[in-house]
Design an enzyme around this catalytic site. Sequence first.
Site, PDB file in Angstrom:
ATOM      1  N   GLY A   1       0.832  -1.185   0.000  1.00 22.59           N
ATOM      2  CA  GLY A   1       0.000   0.000   0.000  1.00 22.59           C
ATOM      3  C   GLY A   1       0.870   1.239   0.000  1.00 22.59           C
TER       4      GLY A   1
ATOM      5  N   GLN B   1       2.911   9.932   0.989  1.00 15.67           N
ATOM      6  CA  GLN B   1       4.184   9.207   1.100  1.00 15.67           C
ATOM      7  C   GLN B   1       5.110   9.463  -0.083  1.00 15.67           C
ATOM      8  OE1 GLN B   1       2.143   5.268   2.205  1.00 15.67           O
ATOM      9  NE2 GLN B   1       4.101   5.162   3.259  1.00 15.67           N
TER      10      GLN B   1
ATOM     11  N   CYS C   1       5.695  -0.023   7.402  1.00 14.51           N
ATOM     12  CA  CYS C   1       5.357   1.151   6.596  1.00 14.51           C
ATOM     13  C   CYS C   1       6.572   1.551   5.764  1.00 14.51           C
ATOM     14  CB  CYS C   1       4.940   2.303   7.516  1.00 14.51           C
ATOM     15  SG  CYS C   1       4.467   3.795   6.629  1.00 14.51           S
ATOM     16  N   LEU C   2       6.357   1.818   4.483  1.00 13.00           N
ATOM     17  CA  LEU C   2       7.469   2.206   3.604  1.00 13.00           C
ATOM     18  C   LEU C   2       8.089   3.533   4.032  1.00 13.00           C
ATOM     19  CD1 LEU C   2       5.976   1.158   0.138  1.00 13.00           C
ATOM     20  CD2 LEU C   2       7.828   0.034   1.383  1.00 13.00           C
TER      21      LEU C   2
ATOM     22  N   HIS D   1      -4.721   1.387   7.217  1.00 17.93           N
ATOM     23  CA  HIS D   1      -3.364   1.929   7.347  1.00 17.93           C
ATOM     24  C   HIS D   1      -3.144   3.068   6.349  1.00 17.93           C
ATOM     25  CE1 HIS D   1       1.170   1.347   7.835  1.00 17.93           C
ATOM     26  NE2 HIS D   1       1.077   2.130   6.778  1.00 17.93           N
ATOM     27  N   GLU D   2      -3.516   2.838   5.091  1.00 20.30           N
ATOM     28  CA  GLU D   2      -3.279   3.865   4.063  1.00 20.30           C
ATOM     29  C   GLU D   2      -4.180   5.078   4.284  1.00 20.30           C
ATOM     30  OE1 GLU D   2      -0.673   3.607   2.454  1.00 20.30           O
ATOM     31  OE2 GLU D   2      -0.368   1.510   2.970  1.00 20.30           O
TER      32      GLU D   2
ATOM     33  N   HIS E   1      -2.793   7.604   6.596  1.00 19.67           N
ATOM     34  CA  HIS E   1      -1.787   8.512   6.027  1.00 19.67           C
ATOM     35  C   HIS E   1      -2.433   9.796   5.495  1.00 19.67           C
ATOM     36  CE1 HIS E   1       1.978   6.379   6.310  1.00 19.67           C
ATOM     37  NE2 HIS E   1       1.497   5.287   5.767  1.00 19.67           N
TER      38      HIS E   1
HETATM   39 ZN   LIG Z   1       2.405   3.462   5.806  1.00 23.09          ZN
END
Ligand SMILES: [Zn+2]
Length: 187
Positions: free
Chosen positions: A56, A61, A106-107, A148-149, A152
């Site tokens: 995701g 991000q 998380c990236l 989660h996304e 953000h």
């Molecule tokens: Zn994340």
Amino acid sequence: MTERPLDGRHRTIVRLGNPVLRERALEVPADRFGTRFLRDLGRDLVRTMFEDNGVGLAAPQIGVGVRVLAYFVPGEGGRDEVPPTVLVNPTLEPVGGQTELGWEGCLSIPGLRGMVARFPAVKVSAFDTDGQKRSFMAEGFHARVIQHEHDHLDGVVFLDRMTRMDTLMFEEEWEQYAQDKDLPVEI
Ligand SMILES: [Zn+2]
């Protein structure tokens, strides 16, 4: 395994500390649907997500503060595959009151894993990049990824959601000590 899309551009993922990750992202105005800006953004999110081995990725991000996210669910571990999906201006409605703990990473917070409580199912309302309305129910891991996304887009990262900070660990240690072990399920 889903075939990796070749269109779109790889974009640099920003990391925790970049202020864009802590701001509320802006709604995409209706006159932006179907534009090259929005289509390219969706494609870039999907491509970058795949190339950085994530499931995701939200627009903040990659430094773009608008309410757009991409994700996919690999058809592994008994899960049904969900193909790469881009959601614009998504809203979530939890279904079922009880939350469930599960591992997240998380990236934008590379190398760390932790347990986060999420609703087991959510009703999702959103648009695609051409402005077509989409409403569906997501369950299990699919619901977790979307929650989660979606966080953000509100400047929230998974660390903020952790109630068991003793489950925060580096990926190597997670693989060694936690991946296949029984873990606390109490919140
Ligand atoms: Zn994340």
